[in-house]
Scaffold this motif. Structure first.
Motif, PDB file in Angstrom:
ATOM      1  N   MET A 177     -11.411  -1.320  -3.173  1.00  0.00           N
ATOM      2  CA  MET A 177     -12.272  -1.274  -1.987  1.00  0.00           C
ATOM      3  C   MET A 177     -13.656  -1.835  -2.290  1.00  0.00           C
ATOM      4  SD  MET A 177     -11.158   2.426  -0.438  1.00  0.00           S
ATOM      5  CE  MET A 177     -12.368   2.324   0.876  1.00  0.00           C
ATOM      6  N   LEU A 194      -7.694   2.191  -6.277  1.00  0.00           N
ATOM      7  CA  LEU A 194      -8.029   2.000  -4.867  1.00  0.00           C
ATOM      8  C   LEU A 194      -9.543   1.914  -4.675  1.00  0.00           C
ATOM      9  CD1 LEU A 194      -5.464   4.376  -3.120  1.00  0.00           C
ATOM     10  CD2 LEU A 194      -5.440   1.883  -3.174  1.00  0.00           C
ATOM     11  N   ARG A 195     -10.300   2.748  -5.402  1.00  0.00           N
ATOM     12  CA  ARG A 195     -11.759   2.690  -5.273  1.00  0.00           C
ATOM     13  C   ARG A 195     -12.288   1.334  -5.747  1.00  0.00           C
ATOM     14  NH1 ARG A 195     -11.392   7.731  -7.968  1.00  0.00           N
ATOM     15  NH2 ARG A 195     -11.419   9.506  -6.530  1.00  0.00           N
ATOM     16  N   SER A 197     -13.253   8.920   1.821  1.00  0.00           N
ATOM     17  CA  SER A 197     -12.954   7.495   1.799  1.00  0.00           C
ATOM     18  C   SER A 197     -13.099   6.860   3.172  1.00  0.00           C
ATOM     19  CB  SER A 197     -11.523   7.272   1.274  1.00  0.00           C
ATOM     20  OG  SER A 197     -10.601   7.907   2.123  1.00  0.00           O
ATOM     21  N   ALA A 236      -4.177   5.983  -9.505  1.00  0.00           N
ATOM     22  CA  ALA A 236      -4.082   5.274  -8.222  1.00  0.00           C
ATOM     23  C   ALA A 236      -5.407   5.330  -7.467  1.00  0.00           C
ATOM     24  CB  ALA A 236      -2.959   5.863  -7.379  1.00  0.00           C
ATOM     25  N   ALA A 280       0.827  -1.210   0.000  1.00  0.00           N
ATOM     26  CA  ALA A 280       0.000   0.000   0.000  1.00  0.00           C
ATOM     27  C   ALA A 280       0.859   1.257   0.000  1.00  0.00           C
ATOM     28  CB  ALA A 280      -0.936  -0.013   1.212  1.00  0.00           C
ATOM     29  N   VAL A 316       2.121   1.840  -3.472  1.00  0.00           N
ATOM     30  CA  VAL A 316       1.095   2.452  -4.323  1.00  0.00           C
ATOM     31  C   VAL A 316       0.987   3.947  -4.048  1.00  0.00           C
ATOM     32  CG1 VAL A 316      -1.381   2.487  -4.838  1.00  0.00           C
ATOM     33  CG2 VAL A 316      -0.190   0.311  -4.595  1.00  0.00           C
TER      34      VAL A 316
END
Length: 297
Positions: free
Chosen positions: A196, A192-193, A242, A188, A171, A174
């Protein structure tokens, strides 16, 4: 009990000897250097003797990469019943080696003929299949079944240390790559979205080995302990909502200190008390029968 005590004493002596002693290199070869890193001191000395004996042999290649004849120098100097030639076969592209003398099957160490072939092929490491754990420095790293995943040679994804550390390291990588420029940042964030969204249904079933759940299980019953302060630390939800959190489990533990200034007074014995030379010993309260040399506390 005497037998077990003697055996444990010998094992502790060898373990301590392996930790504090440096291996004595004889021939300074890559195989010897690799053996010094994995074997105990006692077994490395045995391996050194085998490696020294390998110098009395020469290798003849019969089939390239698979079959070799190992001849002894000056066979006429040995008795007629003495074996002067051995057949060594290399299997699985150098991952396994078999000699007809059967030295490895008998002792757990490679024989001098196999070592000579490895040196002839330019292999600088002992094949992993020929490394017996009982002769290595980690021989006593044997844990029960419920902790077997924590052994050095059996690290798996079921270990809390492996999973959390590996995920956190990737992580951070990234984050470093995504912070290079605006285009990398947008890419990125999209990744990530999507990650998740895909992980949310998969993470509904917990096995109890995660860091957050281990912290929750370790809380005392009837009390509520917050691992990190909720406000004022600057690591809350980002501008896009987030709501990832505040690096749960990475803050130092709370340090509880007693009220008031800590004292540095100690109970000094009479011979170390400077005031005892000119003053009489203080009476010890509630102890009328205390000896004359007792301290004031």
């Amino acid at each position: 009990m005497r037998l077990l005590f003697d055996r444990e004493a010998n094992e502790n002596y060898e373990e301590r000897r392996t930790k504090i002693m440096l291996p004595a290199m004889r021939l300074n070869t890559p195989l010897e250097f690799h053996a010094s890193k994995i074997y105990t001191v006692a077994m490395f000395e045995k391996f050194g003797e085998i490696l020294y004996e390998a110098g009395q042999y020469r290798v003849e290649e019969v089939e390239k990469g698979s079959k070799y004849y190992v001849h002894r120098y000056d066979p006429e100097k040995h008795d007629k019943w003495c074996r002067v030639m051995y057949i060594v076969e290399v299997l699985a592209a150098g991952e396994e080696i078999a000699c007809e003398c059967g030295g490895f099957e008998h002792t757990g160490l490679l024989c001098c003929h196999s070592i000579k072939v490895l040196d002839f092929l330019g292999i600088s490491r002992i094949p992993s299949k020929h490394i017996i754990k009982r002769w290595t420095r980690d021989a006593r790293d044997i844990l029960p079944d419920h902790l077997a995943h924590l052994q050095k040679d059996q690290i798996s994804a079921n270990s809390i240390t492996f999973r959390h550390t590996n995920l956190y390291t990737h992580a951070l990588e990234v984050v470093r790559l995504g912070d290079a420029n605006p285009i990398a940042y947008e890419c990125a964030m999209d990744l990530l979205r999507s990650a998740m969204d895909k992980l949310t249904p998969l993470a509904a079933d917990h096995d109890g080995l995660g860091l957050q759940h281990r912290i929750e299980f370790s809380k005392p019953k009837g009390t509520q302990i917050s691992v990190l302060p909720e406000t004022g630390n600057g690591y809350g939800s980002d501008a896009e909502g987030s709501a990832i959190g505040n690096f749960t489990g990475l803050s130092p533990p709370e340090r509880k200190r007693k009220a008031g200034r800590p004292t540095n007074n100690t109970d000094k014995p009479p011979y170390d008390d400077r005031g005892a030379k000119s003053k009489k010993y203080k009476n010890v309260p509630h102890l009328d029968s205390a000896p004359a040399s007792s301290t004031s506390k």
